[in-house]
Every structure is written in C-alpha cells, then in structure tokens.
Design an enzyme around this catalytic site. Structure first.
Site, short mmCIF file in Angstrom:
data_model
loop_
_atom_site.label_atom_id
_atom_site.label_comp_id
_atom_site.label_asym_id
_atom_site.label_seq_id
_atom_site.Cartn_x
_atom_site.Cartn_y
_atom_site.Cartn_z
CG ASP A 31 -9.57 -7.77 -20.13
OD1 ASP A 31 -9.13 -8.29 -21.17
OD2 ASP A 31 -9.60 -8.37 -19.03
CG ASP A 32 -11.05 -9.56 -23.77
OD1 ASP A 32 -9.81 -9.56 -23.69
OD2 ASP A 32 -11.76 -10.51 -23.37
CB CYS A 71 -5.39 -11.42 -20.54
SG CYS A 71 -7.11 -11.22 -20.92
CE LYS A 125 -7.24 -9.78 -17.19
NZ LYS A 125 -8.13 -10.22 -18.28
CG HIS A 127 -4.61 -12.75 -16.03
ND1 HIS A 127 -5.33 -12.91 -17.20
CD2 HIS A 127 -4.42 -14.00 -15.54
CE1 HIS A 127 -5.59 -14.19 -17.39
NE2 HIS A 127 -5.04 -14.87 -16.40
CG HIS A 249 -12.35 -10.60 -19.48
ND1 HIS A 249 -12.96 -11.74 -18.99
CD2 HIS A 249 -11.22 -11.03 -20.10
CE1 HIS A 249 -12.22 -12.80 -19.29
NE2 HIS A 249 -11.16 -12.40 -19.98
CG ASP A 301 -6.21 -7.17 -22.59
OD1 ASP A 301 -7.20 -6.94 -23.30
OD2 ASP A 301 -6.14 -8.15 -21.82
CG ASN A 302 -6.93 -9.31 -25.71
OD1 ASN A 302 -6.54 -9.62 -24.59
ND2 ASN A 302 -8.21 -9.31 -26.04
CE LYS A 334 -9.32 -12.96 -24.62
NZ LYS A 334 -10.14 -12.94 -23.39
#
Ligand code: CA
Length: 480
Positions: A31-32, A71, A125, A127, A249, A301-302, A334
C-alpha cells in the site's frame, strides 16, 4: 492394453496436464509503496532482500502502473478489470462505512479463478466497501469479498487509518462482543485524523467493539500468519491468494523489531516489515514445495508519498526520510497524475515459465483479470474486464511488442500514456484558474521526470491523446 484402460490413462494424462496449467497465483499488494522503494528499484536506505531475490528470479517491470493514483479505484480495477472511473461507486477513496463498490454480477479475478477450480482468499486491506448500504457492524457483513468470488477473507474493512479498526473474517468481526456493539460514524465526527481509536488518530469515529480492536504493531504479523496458513491449508489444490498488506500506509506502527531498523525513518521501517511479510510467504511456498508451480506477484496499489496521519514523528517526515527517493526519478506522489502517482514496482516470478530479467512494457494492474483468464485457459466474456489486457505473452517472453496500445492513468486529472508520450488533462477542480485550464504533455523517453511541458509546441499530439481518452470513455471499454 484394453481400450478402456487406454482411455483411462489418456484421461489421467490430460487431467494432469490441465492441472499443470493451473499454477497457484499469489498477489502481494503493498500500500503506497513507490517506484523507488525496493533495493531492486534503486533504494539504498532500506533493505529489501526477499523482494530483491524475487526480482532476480523473476521479471521486474519498469513501466508498470496501478490504474489509479489512490487506493480504492486502484484495487477496484485490479479486482474487476475495469477502470474505476467508469463506476462512481468505486472511483474515489471510500469512507470506512461505504457499501460494496463492485456491481452485482461483475466477473472478478477471484470469481474467474474459482470457475477454474481455485480456492480463493482475500487477506488484508479491502477498502472496496461492504454491504448494500452503510453496513451495520453488529450483524453479518455482506455483500463483501465472499460475494464477489473469494472463498475466504480476513480483512481490514477500509484502511489502517479509518474506522472501524477491527478485522472482519468472512462475514463477521473477529472477536466481536455482542455486549459491546459497534457504531461507526463518518457524518458527525471531527474531520481528518482527529478521532482517536486504540491510541491513534483516525478518519471516522468508532464506538464499542473494545475486544475486537486490532493492535497496530501486530497487523503485519496477523495478516502474514493468515496468508501463510491459507497457503498451507490449500497446498493440495490450486489457490489464489490476494494478500493486501497494510504496509506501508499510515499509521506506520511496525513490530518493535522493525522500529528504527531502516535508514529512512518510520516509512523505511515499514518497507522492511513488508519485505519480511514477502519472505514469510516465500518460505512457506518453499517448505511446501510449491514455489515452482506458483505465480508470485509483488507490487503496490499506487505510488509513494511522504505523508502522515496525526503524527509525523510516528509516520515519518522529510528529516527521517533521509533523502530516500521513494518514487525514484519520477515526478509527483500518490494522488497525482504525474508518473509518481501510478508507476509502481511490479515483480512477477513463475519459475521455469517467466524468464528472469526486466521488462519496459506498458502494463497495468487492471490487466490482472485478462491475464488470469489466459493462464487458466478461459475466454473472457465480452462484458467482463472492459479495460483488461492479457499480459501472458509478455510474461512468457512470446512477444517483443506492447500488449496494450495505451493506458489511462486516473487521479483528479487523467493521464494518457502512449509510446513515449504522456498527456495530463486540466485539473478542473484546481482553485487557480490557470492550473484548472492547463494541459501538460511530456515525452518520457528523454524526460522521465516530466519537467518540460511540450503541450503548446505539440497541439496535434495533445489532440490525438485527448481523442484516445474520449474514445475510451465513450466506448465504455478499451480492450477489443
Ligand atoms: Ca494506497
């Protein structure tokens, strides 16, 4: 040999051949995590030995993208094969009490693999919303991951920094106590990371559920244990594991052994914790002798960002980052339409099938659906995965050409990538009228950092790329 016996032998051979074409598929989605966050992508201040080893044994992409710079829409596209900007329910960062964003009847990656006989699990996660309306956290939570194709889930419903701070296993909150009912509120709470839950400021308020609250420094261990036990329990059948870690994250609260471990502050520490999670998955695959028949994907994811929730001391700041270039040479972070928003690390290992090396092909996580269909010998119905391209020819080294002609990058502005060109549409929501009208055009072949705007010099290229975006919008699909 009787005819019947011959038939039996042939059938067995065919079945085992078919089985061999059903590799286990494991996606570890950080994540991130930015383009420059792993050693194999140039990081020098954080250690990522497990990921670097996977990269040396697999294919490392240098022009891979998430479908969106944040996300929810990125994950939506990965799971459905559809750009999230086509669906208003999934095109933005969802609050923790949002309903399920995936439309009923969508052919998702887990549903597709289930059709091919896979056991499927979503760990980490989510989301993407739960329920048909804002969920009641005190009853069964559905529809959710199980209704879109996962056999099992153990999830963080939204994000680590959003209420509710509890794990959901299948349809129920883990350690739920009916005597301490849970309410989650996004309408009447203090904005931003100002609602303290389990000692940390979060977005959204939560009451009740004390026994169910997660411990932030144990999230990585818990999710990793869930992931490895799913692998162990399914060693004898093909499985699909979507393991979406909380790292890196905010809030960045690693286990104590990772605190101050890296040379890039708290943000670097949780990258090293992420690498540990990858190493545990690899160890489990190795122990069970599954590594060869497993397609392992490590990605994000980004793009990366140096952000914090309620505490820069805890989550990291410019000083603690210590000059670590989390997005490598890329511009933006991001949430932005520059390459730093969506260009991500992507490593694919499939021993004996995917030759080790690097690939500069333009690929996107939205391509997961079509690629999984090809791997398992399924034909995607026309209506499924409208933006998903089959990457298998790239993975197997069967083509030197691009598989996708262009890619739409999604954030507040849209990016259009084709060949060396990158168009950024005006940011209509910008307060500054000049910014709100500004189109940008870059030639990434000699300007990877998107420094020189060529839009006014190349009006024809601007028109051409704008037309591509308009066509993809109007057609409701971008794949043939
Ligand atoms: Ca993210």
């Amino acid at each position: 040999m009787t005819l019947l016996f011959r038939f039996f032998v042939l059938t067995c051979l065919c079945l085992s051949a078919a089985a061999a074409e059903r590799p286990n598929i494991v996606i570890i989605l950080g994540d991130d995590i930015g383009y420059g966050d792993f050693g194999c992508y140039g990081a020098t201040k954080v250690r990522t030995p497990a990921i670097d080893k996977i990269a040396s044994e697999g294919l490392r992409f240098t022009d891979a993208h998430s479908a969106s710079a944040v996300c929810t829409p990125s994950r939506y596209a990965l799971i459905t094969g559809e750009y999230a900007w086509r669906n208003p329910a999934g095109d933005h960062i969802l609050p923790g009490n949002a309903p399920l964003s995936i439309r009923h009847g969508t052919l998702t990656v887990p549903a597709l693999l289930k059709q091919a006989g896979y056991k499927t699990a979503c760990i980490g996660k989510w989301h993407l919303g739960l329920g048909d309306t804002a969920p009641d956290w005190n009853i069964e939570l559905k529809p959710g991951p199980l209704e879109v194709g996962f056999d099992h889930c153990f999830i963080i419903p939204a994000t680590g920094d959003r209420a509710p701070c509890v794990f959901v296993e299948d349809h129920n909150i883990k350690n739920y106590d009916p005597k301490d009912p849970i309410t989650v509120d996004y309408d009447h709470c203090i904005p931003g990371h100002a609602n303290v839950i389990a000692g940390i400021g979060r977005i959204g308020a939560m009451k009740g559920g004390k026994a169910a609250l997660w411990q932030d420094d144990k999230i990585a261990e818990t999710l990793t244990a869930q992931a490895t036990s799913f692998i162990k329990n399914n060693r004898n059948n093909p499985f699909f594991l979507y393991c979406a870690t909380h790292d890196i994250h905010v809030p960045r609260v690693p286990a104590s052994r990772f605190r101050h471990a890296s040379g890039a502050g708290p943000r670097g520490d949780v990258i090293e914790q992420f690498d540990w999670c990858v190493s545990e998955v690899i160890k489990t695959l190795d122990k069970l002798n599954l590594a060869t028949n497993t397609l392992l994907i490590v990605t994000s994811d980004n793009g990366g960002i140096l952000d914090f929730g309620d505490s820069p001391e805890r989550d990291g700041n410019v000083a603690s980052n210590n000059g670590h270039k989390f997005n490598g040479p890329l511009r933006g972070t991001k949430g932005t339409a520059y390459e730093g928003g969506t260009r991500i690390p992507l490593i694919v290992r499939w021993p004996g099938k995917v030759q080790p090396g690097a690939s500069d092909k333009l690929v996107c996580l939205v391509d997961t659906l079509a690629t999984c269909a090809a791997i398992t010998g399924q034909k995607l119905p026309k209506s499924a995965g409208p933006d998903s391209f089959n990457l298998l020819p790239i993975l197997l080294g069967q083509t030197k050409d691009q598989v996708r002609d262009h890619l739409i990058e999604h954030s507040r502005r849209m990016g259009v990538r084709q060949g060396p060109w990158k168009l950024l549409t005006p940011d209509k929501r910008a307060r500054n009228p000049k910014m709100a009208a500004r189109t940008e055009l870059y030639n990434l072949a000699d300007d990877i950092g998107e420094k020189t705007n060529l839009a006014s010099q190349n009006p024809d290229k601007v028109k051409e790329l704008t037309a591509i975006l308009q066509k993809d919008r109007a057609d409701g699909r971008s794949r043939p």
